[in-house]
Design a protein around this motif. Structure first.
Motif, PDB file in Angstrom:
ATOM      1  N   CYS A 267     -47.946 114.217 -21.175  1.00 17.34           N
ATOM      2  CA  CYS A 267     -46.864 113.236 -21.323  1.00 17.34           C
ATOM      3  C   CYS A 267     -45.565 113.953 -21.020  1.00 17.34           C
ATOM      4  O   CYS A 267     -45.220 114.932 -21.693  1.00 17.34           O
ATOM      5  N   SER A 268     -44.835 113.495 -20.019  1.00 17.73           N
ATOM      6  CA  SER A 268     -43.557 114.111 -19.653  1.00 17.73           C
ATOM      7  C   SER A 268     -42.500 113.030 -19.536  1.00 17.73           C
ATOM      8  O   SER A 268     -42.805 111.835 -19.606  1.00 17.73           O
ATOM      9  N   VAL A 272     -46.784 109.784 -17.385  1.00 15.81           N
ATOM     10  CA  VAL A 272     -48.026 110.363 -17.933  1.00 15.81           C
ATOM     11  C   VAL A 272     -48.993 110.596 -16.785  1.00 15.81           C
ATOM     12  O   VAL A 272     -49.125 109.753 -15.891  1.00 15.81           O
ATOM     13  N   PHE A 273     -49.677 111.771 -16.791  1.00 16.91           N
ATOM     14  CA  PHE A 273     -50.626 112.080 -15.732  1.00 16.91           C
ATOM     15  C   PHE A 273     -51.747 112.961 -16.250  1.00 16.91           C
ATOM     16  O   PHE A 273     -51.622 113.599 -17.290  1.00 16.91           O
ATOM     17  N   LEU A 274     -52.852 112.982 -15.488  1.00 17.94           N
ATOM     18  CA  LEU A 274     -53.991 113.857 -15.796  1.00 17.94           C
ATOM     19  C   LEU A 274     -53.640 115.286 -15.435  1.00 17.94           C
ATOM     20  O   LEU A 274     -53.094 115.537 -14.357  1.00 17.94           O
ATOM     21  N   ASN A 275     -53.923 116.245 -16.337  1.00 22.52           N
ATOM     22  CA  ASN A 275     -53.758 117.653 -15.996  1.00 22.52           C
ATOM     23  C   ASN A 275     -55.120 118.298 -15.744  1.00 22.52           C
ATOM     24  O   ASN A 275     -56.143 117.614 -15.693  1.00 22.52           O
ATOM     25  N   GLU A 292     -51.933 110.834  -9.842  1.00 21.76           N
ATOM     26  CA  GLU A 292     -50.597 110.261  -9.770  1.00 21.76           C
ATOM     27  C   GLU A 292     -49.989 110.068 -11.156  1.00 21.76           C
ATOM     28  O   GLU A 292     -50.679 110.149 -12.174  1.00 21.76           O
ATOM     29  N   ILE A 293     -48.677 109.830 -11.169  1.00 23.58           N
ATOM     30  CA  ILE A 293     -47.934 109.680 -12.424  1.00 23.58           C
ATOM     31  C   ILE A 293     -47.860 108.197 -12.778  1.00 23.58           C
ATOM     32  O   ILE A 293     -47.523 107.362 -11.929  1.00 23.58           O
ATOM     33  N   VAL A 298     -50.553 103.696 -21.844  1.00 28.87           N
ATOM     34  CA  VAL A 298     -51.373 102.486 -21.767  1.00 28.87           C
ATOM     35  C   VAL A 298     -51.711 102.160 -20.311  1.00 28.87           C
ATOM     36  O   VAL A 298     -52.849 101.836 -19.980  1.00 28.87           O
ATOM     37  N   THR A 299     -50.728 102.282 -19.417  1.00 27.91           N
ATOM     38  CA  THR A 299     -50.955 101.982 -18.004  1.00 27.91           C
ATOM     39  C   THR A 299     -51.994 102.927 -17.410  1.00 27.91           C
ATOM     40  O   THR A 299     -52.888 102.512 -16.672  1.00 27.91           O
ATOM     41  N   LEU A 300     -51.886 104.220 -17.738  1.00 30.38           N
ATOM     42  CA  LEU A 300     -52.857 105.189 -17.214  1.00 30.38           C
ATOM     43  C   LEU A 300     -54.266 104.877 -17.708  1.00 30.38           C
ATOM     44  O   LEU A 300     -55.222 104.867 -16.944  1.00 30.38           O
TER      45      LEU A 300
END
Length: 1048
Positions: A267-268, A272-275, A292-293, A298-300
């Motif tokens: 979370c930045s 929010v993105f997968l690391n 992608e960001i 919730v959207t991710l």
């Protein structure tokens, strides 16, 4: 255009491979603007559109020759433009898949031809041509990328129009147009960034807490669980480490949805993105972004989990109500904090006035560092901060174009600088080394703190420096030098009382004694990261660069050593280059030529050696950026470094080899290193007793040994034996990593592998498969993978018990390690005895699971490794069927866009299809249409394995007919025109199987297969002969049957 691509565009992490543009909205916006510029160029600037580039822009295109129409000479695999240059060379030349273009006019036409794929073509062009201005206009015009903010376009014009080139005027116009495009892209990027949604710690925390309320084991819950990776929360609400907070990261969470595996998310403030996930061994986070960001959690999760999306839609109303309650509660909090902040600000102001009265620091006094916090956004211009951060990250990723920061308000600049100080300090632009992994907090001595007596004594000495005469100044400098300047308290005391400004001012005096005293102190205290940045902020580097011209050798040495200490971060290295420091440092190397052995040096010659050593030390620090490496090469640094390498002065050899090691990451340097016969001296110094020198020599060989000629030189000069002997010393892990890396690259040549076997290096490498850091393991496994291509070495690895530790490494997450270990396991699997051990250790299942890995390199390497496993396993068909969903997974990989993945999967399918039951299963999973879809490829490696897979799949049911229905036959006939004999053999065998069907025979005949096959009947390859003859026989039999039916 170069600056915008360097600073604004978002690139993937360096690694060992090439860096690509990330798939982000910002990059897409930049590409679209570039496309608009190029498309309109041909009619807005018709004269400039005809200008012929100095070098062609070259990349791999997805366009088919058939897409080109009038104005081009088109064949099956090539396209030439009718428009040519003065030498008769076409301005566009396509030899599938490589395309070369030499004018803006042809670039514009290509984009019109590309239509819906123009975005991909633009991306491929930019990725393959990282410095387009140099290719378009030549090296002299690269000044556009490095122009200072104080320079004007008139300066560029004056510089360029002095050129006697008849096309000079056209070049100037194009240069200015590209400069305008660059500024437009930067402004467009800033506008795009300003519209992005930004998160803060409070919002993220609320979302996570709400999701926890709706999580659990029930069927109606949205998630099984969601947890932070760290329990510690900083005062600003972040849970990310401070150096990651500098990049806007807030926290990391582990999410377990009902229907997919655990997701590790970052979370930045950008979203929010997968690391890269959490490591099993050390529990550390791989911070690299893997997708992608998204605007929020919730959207991710809706995108990644169908169950979450479904259950969330049912709980939407309740979730929204809870969110609103949280917002209402939070709205009251800022009011309380605002009052507290006002009170705190008042006290801070009062304390600041007291400190100013006590200590006069002048206008350059540095304010107290703030704790990393996202609350800075209320005072920092977000656009400026993001631009500066991107500047730093671009250099970290190996960015090649640099530009100075535009001037902004002093107060704002200072605050922005604090927010990115950590990022600047830890950046190392070389892929081989990271110098400063961590930076301590910026310590300011509080007025009421218990300070040591040295602090107050240094205060008094600084007062003498400020107000004393020459004699008092020299005495004060000598007294200050007597303090323990390696102690942080003393270093910060000098800075806190304004001593740095005075010391730097003394460098501009004409008194050599004062300059020497000042430099001796600056050299000692510049080991501190905070002091380094302060020296750059105060303009100390340009003064030190000027001192390099001094006739006094002691001054040169001290200035160069101080530059070496300061140039540990990007901004400092940039400053050295921009003020001409690289050329002057290279000139210092010339002081140390043709020197006798250390024991016979005179005092004068000793000083010459010291000057050269200090120059090499500074170049070593500066060589961690691409622009500086280029500057060193252009200044003639390579021949001078090569000569210094022939001496036996160890103190000088370490920085010389260190500089060469850094620079050897660039291809043009590797060519120069061969030309200057540097490899011989690197090998010689492997026998040195100095561990640091051994390490850097081994690392330089590792960088250079990508080239076959270099690998041969290492062997011819006797470098393999010392490398093998150094494997026995495992205490120094940095040296061990360098040595194993050199052995890995040298092992690519079979002749070197034979030597390593003689020196018992393979047994030693097997012993290093356990209890070693990852950087060592990657190299060890890579070396074993190359060695195990030979039967004798595979037996050695098995007898030494190397199979089990190799299989154990298949469960890791390090991408480079997984690629190497799969190759090594696949090589070992060629031996039936080794294959039994791999099967017993469940190694085949582990390899199969790696086909799900997100990295294409890992997938491809795992698929290649599975081929010998299936070939040599007992009851391979049953083993393959035992993997639940394994066959479907393999078939689905045929949808990949990666050619290496496709070739490896086709090879695996060829082996899987040898079992009739497995062939039936993959047929049901739709292998025939997927293989048919790949038939129109120009990649010979893929062609060969695709043809073999088709040949094998023809042996079930009506697959032969299905291949014909899916139009796979005609493209296969074209494979016979390839220059690769392996492709011919595989294709002939596939056509032979397909020719059992009458319709396929007709298609082959119509596409000219008979003539091509007739030529191959006379091939020395017996398998090719038989397949070609069998196919012709089937076609002929059909023709005879048709003819007979016609007359009866």
């Amino acid at each position: 255009m170069g600056v915008a691509l360097t600073r604004s565009a978002q690139w993937t992490a360096a690694g060992h491979g090439t860096r690509n543009l990330e798939i982000t909205p910002l990059n897409e916006a930049i590409l679209k603007e570039i496309i608009i510029f190029v498309e309109s160029f041909i009619y807005k600037h018709p004269q400039e559109a005809n200008y012929v580039f100095v070098e062609p822009l070259e990349w791999q295109t997805k366009l088919d020759p058939s897409a080109f129409g009038s104005g081009y000479a088109v064949s099956e695999t090539t396209v030439k433009s009718e428009e040519v240059d003065k030498n008769g060379e076409p301005l566009l030349f396509l030899s599938v898949p490589q395309i070369k273009i030499r004018s803006f006019g042809q670039l514009s036409r290509l984009l019109f031809i590309a239509k819906n794929t123009k975005l991909k073509e633009a991306q491929a062009c930019i990725e393959a041509n990282r410095n387009p201005i140099t290719k378009i206009l030549g090296l002299d015009y690269n000044v556009i990328n490095e122009i200072n903010e104080d320079s004007t376009l008139l300066t560029i014009l004056d510089k360029i129009t002095k050129d006697e080139d008849p096309e000079s005027e056209t070049k100037v116009k194009i240069a200015l147009l590209l400069k305008q495009l660059d500024l437009h892209l930067l402004n467009h990027s800033l506008r795009h960034i300003s519209l992005e949604i930004r998160l803060n710690p409070r919002t993220v925390k609320n979302d996570i807490e709400l999701l926890k309320k709706f999580s659990g084991k029930g069927e109606q819950t949205v998630l099984e669980s969601i947890d932070y990776t760290s329990d510690y929360e900083f005062s600003n609400g972040c849970r990310a480490p401070p150096w990651r907070q500098m990049q806007g990261e807030i926290c990391y969470v582990l999410v377990k949805p009902h229907d997919v595996e655990i997701l590790c998310l970052t979370c930045s403030n950008e979203g929010v993105f997968l690391n890269g996930g959490k490591t099993d061994d050390e529990g550390e986070i791989n911070y690299e972004r893997k997708g992608e960001i998204y605007k929020d959690l919730v959207t991710l999760l809706k995108e990644k989990s169908a169950v979450f999306s479904e259950n969330m839609s049912k709980q939407e109303v309740r979730f929204s109500e809870e969110q609103q309650k949280e917002k209402d509660q939070l709205n009251e909090v800022p009011k309380e904090e605002e009052a507290a902040a006002l009170h705190k600000a008042s006290n801070a102001s009062h304390r600041s006035n007291l400190e100013k009265n006590q200590i006069n620091l002048g206008k350059n006094q540095m304010t107290k560092r703030l704790e990393p916090s996202l609350n800075w956004k209320t005072t920092v211009d977000a656009k400026e901060k993001r631009r500066l951060q991107r500047d730093n990250l671009e250099e970290k990723r190996g960015g090649r174009l640099e530009k100075p920061r535009p001037s902004i308000l002093p107060g704002r600049a200072q605050l922005i600088r604090r927010s990115i100080e950590k990022a600047e300090e830890v950046i190392s632009e070389s892929s081989s080394e990271s110098e400063e992994d961590e930076e301590p907090p910026d310590h300011r001595q509080e007025a009421n703190a218990d300070l040591p007596s040295e602090y107050w004594q240094i205060q008094k000495l600084v007062k003498y420096l400020k107000g004393g005469n020459q004699t008092a100044t020299v005495i004060a400098l000598c007294s200050m030098k007597d303090f323990n300047l390696a102690q942080e308290t003393c270093q910060l005391a000098i800075r806190d009382v304004g001593g740095l400004e005075v010391l730097i001012n003394l460098l501009e005096t004409d008194e050599v004694k004062c300059q020497i005293g000042s430099l001796k102190i600056l050299k000692e205290i510049s080991h501190n990261p905070q002091i380094r940045r302060n020296i750059v902020d105060l303009g100390g580097l340009p003064i030190m660069v000027n001192i390099l011209d001094s006739p006094h050798k002691s001054l040169k040495c001290l200035a160069a050593e101080t530059i070496a200490n300061v140039a540990k971060f990007r901004r400092a290295r940039q400053a050295v280059r921009r003020h001409g420091g690289i050329t002057k440092l290279v000139a210092l190397l010339d002081c140390g030529q043709n020197l006798p052995e250390p024991a016979y040096l005179s005092l004068y010659e000793t000083r010459d050696v010291e000057v050269a050593r200090c120059g090499a030390l500074a170049l070593w620090s500066c060589s961690k950026s691409y622009a500086n490496k280029e500057a060193i090469r252009k200044a003639g640094g390579i021949p001078l470094l090569a000569r210094l390498l022939k001496t036996s002065h160890q103190d000088m050899l370490i920085p010389v080899v260190g500089t060469l090691q850094e620079c050897a990451s660039e291809e043009n340097y590797r060519a120069a290193i061969k030309a200057e016969r540097i490899i011989e001296n690197l090998v010689k110094n492997l026998n040195s007793e100095n561990e640091q020198l051994q390490e850097h020599c081994a690392m330089a060989i590792y960088q250079c040994a990508e080239d076959e000629e270099t690998r041969d030189l290492v062997r011819l000069h006797g470098g393999l034996k010392p490398l093998a002997s150094l494997l026995n010393n495992t205490d120094n892990k940095e040296r061990l990593a360098a040595v194993t890396g050199a052995i890995w690259k040298c092992s690519i040549s079979k002749e070197n592998v034979i030597k390593f076997r003689e020196y018992k290096a393979i047994e030693t490498l097997v012993g290093l498969l356990t209890d070693q850091p990852e950087e060592v393991l990657v190299n060890v496994v890579g070396a074993l993978g190359e060695c195990c291509q030979e039967h004798e070495n595979r037996v050695i690895v098995r007898r030494c018990g190397g199979i089990q530790p190799l299989v154990n490494l298949l469960v890791g997450i390090n991408q480079a390690l997984l690629v190497n270990v799969t190759k090594a396991v696949g090589a070992c699997a060629v031996e039936p005895e080794s294959m039994m051990i791999i099967d017993r250790l469940d190694g085949v299942r582990l390899l199969w699971s790696l086909l799900k890995n997100p990295h294409a390199d890992v997938k491809a390497s795992a698929a290649w490794a599975l081929c010998p496993c299936i070939q040599n396993a007992k009851d391979a068909g049953e083993m393959v069927r035992s993997f639940v969903g394994g066959l479907e997974l393999v078939v689905n990989l045929l949808k990949s866009d990666n050619k290496e993945v496709l070739a490896s999967v086709c090879a695996a399918i060829t082996n899987i299809a040898k079992d009739e039951e497995n062939l039936a299963v993959i047929t049901d999973h739709g292998v025939v249409p997927l293989l048919s879809k790949l038939a129109n490829t120009n990649n010979d490696k893929l062609r060969r394995h695709l043809a073999e897979a088709i040949s094998r799949c023809c042996m079930w049911g009506r697959n032969r007919v299905a291949f014909g229905e899916h139009k796979a036959v005609a493209p296969l006939v074209r494979y016979l025109k390839s220059s690769d004999t392996n492709v011919h053999r595989a294709t002939a065998q596939a056509l032979y199987q397909l020719s059992e069907n009458a319709d396929n025979c007709i298609t082959m005949h119509e596409n000219g297969a008979v003539k091509l096959l007739l030529d191959m009947v006379g091939s020395p390859d017996q398998d090719l002969q038989e397949a070609a003859a069998g196919c012709i026989s089937n076609i002929r039999r059909l023709a005879l049957a048709t003819e007979k039916a016609r007359y009866t």
